[in-house]
Design a protein around this motif. Structure first.
Motif, mmCIF file in Angstrom:
data_model
loop_
_atom_site.group_PDB
_atom_site.id
_atom_site.type_symbol
_atom_site.label_atom_id
_atom_site.label_comp_id
_atom_site.label_asym_id
_atom_site.label_seq_id
_atom_site.Cartn_x
_atom_site.Cartn_y
_atom_site.Cartn_z
ATOM 1 N N TYR A 105 -3.385 1.406 5.061
ATOM 2 C CA TYR A 105 -4.832 1.404 4.823
ATOM 3 C C TYR A 105 -5.532 1.959 6.056
ATOM 4 O O TYR A 105 -5.437 1.393 7.142
ATOM 5 N N ASN B 169 0.036 -8.188 5.449
ATOM 6 C CA ASN B 169 -0.015 -6.749 5.191
ATOM 7 C C ASN B 169 -1.001 -6.038 6.115
ATOM 8 O O ASN B 169 -1.819 -5.233 5.672
ATOM 9 N N CYS C 260 0.589 -1.971 6.492
ATOM 10 C CA CYS C 260 -0.073 -1.219 5.425
ATOM 11 C C CYS C 260 -0.450 0.173 5.885
ATOM 12 O O CYS C 260 -0.446 0.477 7.075
ATOM 13 N N THR D 148 0.799 -1.229 0.000
ATOM 14 C CA THR D 148 0.000 0.000 0.000
ATOM 15 C C THR D 148 0.833 1.281 0.000
ATOM 16 O O THR D 148 0.276 2.375 0.042
#
Lengths: 419, 419
Positions: free
Chosen positions: B81, B44, B79, A180
């Motif tokens: 996110y 992740n 990550c 990401t």
């Protein structure tokens, strides 16, 4: 032979282990105090001889001298002052000999790279002709690893280790996040003329897909389309791409990437760093998120991560330099001779300065893979032994204990001189 | 309570010691196998929970888990996110709970910074309302050191040590050469919002005249004339000037130096690095020879130079997280409590996530000297203990041995999901 004093000077860019060579010189001279009197060190290198600023190392305790072995930088000061040919700089050369005469200096140990090997030779020749015979010994030192005859140069192994370890560590970081976040990471390393240091970065990985995925050498003409295609392939295949690039990376016409008027990641003209230049290309051509690092002086001063092999060799060439001089050798340089790859074995050899001065050693093409972006097995075999072993400095309160000398200067005996 | 499985995920930028926290979680869970079944790790990070890519850590040998303690990066993947509020991302939150239900996950350990503390809290609340009560524990991690309540954050101490040591080493290099070469050296460090990392660079020096001579904090508005005058004074007084600058350095109006359209050393518009921007000012205003370095990811992945204190604390918060969950605690975070400065002593405490989420801790103004360019005694007292001790990884053939896991995924039980 009557007892004479010695002069030691550090020259050019310093390394994390040049003081280990100084330690080798001083400790060995102290063991032969019947033949060598005071070891004077040039304050700021050869400049200190010209200005008669001679640091009296006999004022340093044995314990202090011992600490030089694990202290980075140049403890007596170094300089980038270049003595050209004797015709141009005759006054300077003659001044040096006058200073040596005035302080009964019969041994000259010059700790540096190509330029200083040449200077060392010239001084020896002029001393002879000025009736002040000198035992002049060059002690090799350079992170650039470009001195001939010697298998490698003290200072290089520790930079090599720093770059290899840093590349592996950063690669683990990027790999963790690449799903990401950052996909391309660029590490700029030293080496304006040759890719020795960049090549050492290749030790970070062992097998297929391991970082660094690309090494960009000065020896291989840079072609933007080819490099960008490789980066793109790599990101598609492994999810990320780690690049080690030499500051000396250049186009086929010889223009350095960093000077080529390329634009940075924001579309502006970019100079002064090859890493941001390459990052700009990645952004423009591929659009991947990138990060870049420029290690600069950190790489050549990182004594905390020195190679034990490098430290041992740096000390050994200092020690051997004194021994060669005591054997009556002149205009020579101790070298490192590799006697076996596996297990790695080395010993000290000897070279004539006339074979060293002004000769630059380039990296053999066969150390680079045929595609131009990695190191070959031959390269790995060469580099790997040089980073072996750790040699940690002592720590206090979480920080390495590095010695900082109080310089006690010898009394001046000559009129002032303006170098 | 019936035995349940656990889910562990790494979040945001990784550190050189986040895997030590993972090691603490997994080893502690294994010691309580009567209560905790399998520890799944998100591939992740939280993305792995959404996509049901659950790494089965029970496939890892005890020896492998042990090696996580000295391996930098995020071994399971992290990550960037971000789960926003429940209204915006309700589908995602509900999916997480579905996955937890499907795999009998009753313990959730989320290893990250501010954002993940907030996410962790929201997940705990939603799980409750969806009738799948969870013990949700946030494990602190961030090089930015900006989590509240806890005295410091695991990950920070090692970056602090890296920057302090690198600054001291580079300073010795520059000092050696300053008579004839580089006079100003600039090291750019991380810290977009706060000067914690830059401040740690202050540990490189102890007394008057020792590097770094200037620290440029995001907290102190940058004034070019003032800074250049300081640099000039410093070069005149000491012969050289070492500057540590935070990437977050900004003008009084809040504009970042790196975004301010200033020109680099060659007169071109310069962006993307505050170090070259500042170097350009030095060249234009003062004309001194300069060098600059950008440590970037190297600083947060340099496990070879980790602080032993930091490693111990990273492990301890992982261990404590599991213990808190086993005590039935929910929506909490283990903290580091400083119980004494000299000698440094710390213990593990506990905070409610509602006191952590979305609260950013800034550096106290009194950690900075009144002139704004150094760290005060109060600052030094805070920083110094955090870099104490060395914790070297094992080495093989000159390189640190870092583990790279082969991820074995648990069988999926749910339909695919597109995060």
């Amino acid at each position: 032979m009557a007892k004479q004093n010695a002069f030691y000077a550090q020259s050019g860019g310093v390394t994390s282990v040049i003081n280990a060579s100084a330690c080798g010189v001083i400790e060995t001279a102290r063991k032969h105090s019947d033949q060598i009197g005071t070891v004077f060190a040039g304050r700021n290198g050869i400049l200190g001889a010209l200005t008669e600023e001679l640091i009296d190392t006999s004022a340093l305790s044995d314990e202090t001298v011992k600490q030089l072995r694990h202290t980075p930088g140049g403890a007596f000061g170094s300089c980038r002052y270049k003595l050209k040919d004797i015709e141009t700089h005759r006054t300077q050369y003659e001044r040096l000999i006058e200073v040596f005469k005035a302080h009964n200096i019969g041994y000259f140990f010059y700790n540096g790279g190509n330029d200083s090997a040449d200077t060392c030779l010239k001084i020896a020749q002029l001393a002879e002709s000025m009736n002040h015979p000198l035992k002049a010994v060059h002690i090799p030192k350079t992170v650039d690893n470009d001195l001939p005859v010697t298998d490698n140069c003290p200072g290089f192994g520790s930079v090599a280790k720093y770059i290899a370890v840093s590349t592996r560590e950063a690669a683990l970081d990027i790999e963790s996040m690449c799903a990401t976040s950052t996909k391309v990471f660029i590490l700029e390393v030293m080496g304006r003329h040759a890719g020795w240091i960049a090549g050492a970065g290749g030790l970070a990985g062992q097998g297929e897909g391991e970082a660094p995925h690309l090494i960009i050498f000065p020896e291989i003409p840079f072609d933007r389309a080819t490099v960008m295609a490789r980066v793109d392939d790599c990101v598609k295949k492994y999810g990320y791409c780690v690049i080690v690039i030499s500051e000396g990376a250049r186009y086929a016409d010889g223009t350095f990437l960093a000077d080529a008027g390329t634009t940075d990641a924001f579309g502006h003209k970019q100079l002064g760093g090859v890493a941001p230049t390459l990052a700009g290309m990645v952004k423009q051509d591929l659009g991947y998120k990138y990060h870049w690092a420029v290690a600069d002086y950190l790489q050549r001063s990182a004594r905390h991560l020195a190679s034990a092999t490098d430290v041992a060799q740096a000390y050994a060439v200092g020690e051997a330099g004194v021994k060669l001089a005591l054997e009556g050798k002149n205009s020579v340089m101790p070298t490192i001779v590799r006697t076996s790859d596996t297990p790695y074995r080395w010993e000290i050899g000897e070279a004539c300065l006339s074979d060293i001065a002004n000769v630059e050693k380039f990296m053999p093409r066969d150390y680079i893979t045929p595609d131009g972006f990695g190191i070959s097995e031959a390269g790995r075999e060469y580099f790997e032994p040089l980073i072996q072993g750790e040699d940690y400095p002592p720590y206090e309160k979480g920080m390495p204990v590095y010695i900082q000398l109080k310089h006690q200067l010898a009394e001046k005996k000559l009129p002032d001189f303006q170098p």
